[in-house]
Every structure is written in structure tokens, then in C-alpha cells.
Design a protein around this motif. Structure first.
Motif, PDB file in Angstrom:
ATOM      1  N   ASN A  49      45.871  28.110  31.280  1.00 56.47           N
ATOM      2  CA  ASN A  49      46.291  26.777  30.861  1.00 56.47           C
ATOM      3  C   ASN A  49      45.391  26.176  29.799  1.00 56.47           C
ATOM      4  N   ASP A  50      44.305  26.871  29.460  1.00 58.47           N
ATOM      5  CA  ASP A  50      43.348  26.358  28.491  1.00 58.47           C
ATOM      6  C   ASP A  50      43.107  27.425  27.427  1.00 58.47           C
ATOM      7  N   GLU A  51      43.283  27.055  26.176  1.00 54.42           N
ATOM      8  CA  GLU A  51      43.194  28.028  25.087  1.00 54.42           C
ATOM      9  C   GLU A  51      41.788  28.594  24.906  1.00 54.42           C
ATOM     10  N   ASP A  52      40.776  27.814  25.193  1.00 57.07           N
ATOM     11  CA  ASP A  52      39.415  28.281  24.959  1.00 57.07           C
ATOM     12  C   ASP A  52      38.798  28.891  26.209  1.00 57.07           C
ATOM     13  N   ILE A  53      38.321  28.063  27.112  1.00 57.03           N
ATOM     14  CA  ILE A  53      37.615  28.537  28.297  1.00 57.03           C
ATOM     15  C   ILE A  53      38.540  29.343  29.203  1.00 57.03           C
ATOM     16  N   GLY A  54      39.753  28.874  29.420  1.00 59.38           N
ATOM     17  CA  GLY A  54      40.695  29.578  30.280  1.00 59.38           C
ATOM     18  C   GLY A  54      41.020  30.959  29.756  1.00 59.38           C
ATOM     19  N   PHE A  55      41.197  31.063  28.448  1.00 61.24           N
ATOM     20  CA  PHE A  55      41.508  32.359  27.849  1.00 61.24           C
ATOM     21  C   PHE A  55      40.325  33.305  27.973  1.00 61.24           C
ATOM     22  N   GLN A  56      39.133  32.830  27.651  1.00 60.53           N
ATOM     23  CA  GLN A  56      37.939  33.682  27.725  1.00 60.53           C
ATOM     24  C   GLN A  56      37.665  34.139  29.149  1.00 60.53           C
ATOM     25  N   LEU A  57      37.762  33.218  30.098  1.00 56.93           N
ATOM     26  CA  LEU A  57      37.525  33.559  31.498  1.00 56.93           C
ATOM     27  C   LEU A  57      38.558  34.569  31.985  1.00 56.93           C
ATOM     28  N   SER A  58      39.804  34.369  31.635  1.00 54.09           N
ATOM     29  CA  SER A  58      40.868  35.295  32.033  1.00 54.09           C
ATOM     30  C   SER A  58      40.639  36.681  31.453  1.00 54.09           C
ATOM     31  N   GLN A  59      40.224  36.726  30.209  1.00 57.63           N
ATOM     32  CA  GLN A  59      39.968  38.013  29.573  1.00 57.63           C
ATOM     33  C   GLN A  59      38.863  38.768  30.306  1.00 57.63           C
ATOM     34  N   GLU A  60      37.801  38.071  30.691  1.00 55.64           N
ATOM     35  CA  GLU A  60      36.710  38.703  31.433  1.00 55.64           C
ATOM     36  C   GLU A  60      37.182  39.194  32.798  1.00 55.64           C
ATOM     37  N   ILE A  61      37.987  38.386  33.480  1.00 51.11           N
ATOM     38  CA  ILE A  61      38.519  38.770  34.793  1.00 51.11           C
ATOM     39  C   ILE A  61      39.395  40.011  34.659  1.00 51.11           C
ATOM     40  N   PHE A  62      40.266  40.040  33.645  1.00 50.92           N
ATOM     41  CA  PHE A  62      41.145  41.193  33.444  1.00 50.92           C
ATOM     42  C   PHE A  62      40.356  42.452  33.104  1.00 50.92           C
ATOM     43  N   GLU A  63      39.348  42.318  32.252  1.00 52.05           N
ATOM     44  CA  GLU A  63      38.545  43.491  31.910  1.00 52.05           C
ATOM     45  C   GLU A  63      37.886  44.079  33.151  1.00 52.05           C
ATOM     46  N   GLN A  64      37.331  43.233  33.998  1.00 49.74           N
ATOM     47  CA  GLN A  64      36.695  43.714  35.225  1.00 49.74           C
ATOM     48  C   GLN A  64      37.727  44.354  36.148  1.00 49.74           C
ATOM     49  N   ALA A  65      38.905  43.748  36.266  1.00 49.12           N
ATOM     50  CA  ALA A  65      39.968  44.300  37.116  1.00 49.12           C
ATOM     51  C   ALA A  65      40.406  45.674  36.602  1.00 49.12           C
ATOM     52  N   ILE A  66      40.502  45.819  35.293  1.00 46.79           N
ATOM     53  CA  ILE A  66      40.911  47.101  34.718  1.00 46.79           C
ATOM     54  C   ILE A  66      39.842  48.169  34.968  1.00 46.79           C
ATOM     55  N   TYR A  67      38.576  47.823  34.754  1.00 47.79           N
ATOM     56  CA  TYR A  67      37.515  48.805  35.003  1.00 47.79           C
ATOM     57  C   TYR A  67      37.440  49.174  36.488  1.00 47.79           C
ATOM     58  N   ASN A  68      37.677  48.221  37.369  1.00 51.90           N
ATOM     59  CA  ASN A  68      37.741  48.535  38.808  1.00 51.90           C
ATOM     60  C   ASN A  68      38.905  49.472  39.093  1.00 51.90           C
ATOM     61  N   TRP A  69      40.049  49.221  38.453  1.00 55.53           N
ATOM     62  CA  TRP A  69      41.221  50.088  38.640  1.00 55.53           C
ATOM     63  C   TRP A  69      40.894  51.510  38.177  1.00 55.53           C
ATOM     64  N   ILE A  70      40.274  51.625  37.004  1.00 57.90           N
ATOM     65  CA  ILE A  70      39.926  52.948  36.476  1.00 57.90           C
ATOM     66  C   ILE A  70      38.993  53.666  37.449  1.00 57.90           C
ATOM     67  N   GLU A  71      38.007  52.962  37.960  1.00 58.15           N
ATOM     68  CA  GLU A  71      37.052  53.570  38.889  1.00 58.15           C
ATOM     69  C   GLU A  71      37.722  54.031  40.179  1.00 58.15           C
ATOM     70  N   ASN A  72      38.681  53.248  40.678  1.00 60.01           N
ATOM     71  CA  ASN A  72      39.308  53.545  41.967  1.00 60.01           C
ATOM     72  C   ASN A  72      40.536  54.453  41.884  1.00 60.01           C
ATOM     73  N   ASN A  73      41.103  54.633  40.699  1.00 61.76           N
ATOM     74  CA  ASN A  73      42.363  55.362  40.587  1.00 61.76           C
ATOM     75  C   ASN A  73      42.307  56.587  39.683  1.00 61.76           C
ATOM     76  N   THR A  74      41.127  56.937  39.219  1.00 61.10           N
ATOM     77  CA  THR A  74      41.003  58.126  38.365  1.00 61.10           C
ATOM     78  C   THR A  74      39.850  58.971  38.875  1.00 61.10           C
ATOM     79  N   ASN A  75      39.833  60.194  38.393  1.00 60.76           N
ATOM     80  CA  ASN A  75      38.711  61.067  38.724  1.00 60.76           C
ATOM     81  C   ASN A  75      38.096  61.591  37.437  1.00 60.76           C
TER      82      ASN A  75
END
Length: 87
Positions: A49-75
Motif C-alpha cells: 500500500n506504500d510506494e516507498d517503504i512498503g515496496f522495499q519491505l515487500s521486496q526484502e520479504i519476497f527475496e527471503q521467501a524465495i531463498y528459503n524456498w530454494i533451500e527447502n525445495n532443491t538439492n
């Protein structure tokens, strides 16, 4: 307004050689964003809902979620295959 409320846009992103789908849906007060694997299984979602802080925070959350997915779902073989495909 450029996008209509309820309009959905998707694109693919590649992180460390793995493909993910980003789906954005315009809402009345922002954008609902979902990150999915290549089989469209949900990895994480958030409404921005916020172009600055909301976008940056969301991007960081998504990056961490993706790296967690890679760690847990790949070999190691998956990661080697991605590196070979990047030659």
C-alpha cells in the motif's frame, strides 16, 4: 488510472537460475502481490500500500521467501544444473 481495480498482471523472474512467477492484482488501496513457483504453488503474498517503504519491505520479504524456498525445495544437483545452464 492506468490499471483497473482487479486487473492482474504476471511475469516470470529468475533468481539463481530458478524461475518464479510474480502476480500483481490492483486493489482499491494498493497492489496484492503473490510469488509462486513454476507450478504456481504459492510461496508468499502481501498487499503493498506504500510506494516507498512498503515496496522495499515487500521486496526484502519476497527475496527471503524465495531463498528459503530454494533451500527447502532443491538439492545440489538442481543448483549445479542451473549453473551449467547459465554457461
Amino acid at each position: 488510472m492506468y490499471y483497473e481495480i482487479g486487473e492482474i498482471r504476471t511475469k516470470f523472474i529468475t533468481i539463481d537460475g530458478f524461475n518464479f512467477r510474480v502476480k500483481g492484482t490492483k486493489t482499491q488501496f494498493g497492489v496484492f502481490v503473490e510469488i509462486m513457483d513454476r507450478y504456481e504453488n504459492l510461496i508468499d503474498s502481501v498487499e503493498i500500500n506504500d510506494e516507498d517503504i512498503g515496496f522495499q519491505l515487500s521486496q526484502e520479504i519476497f527475496e527471503q521467501a524465495i531463498y528459503n524456498w530454494i533451500e527447502n525445495n532443491t538439492n545440489e544437483s538442481d543448483r549445479i544444473m542451473n549453473r551449467v545452464m547459465q554457461w
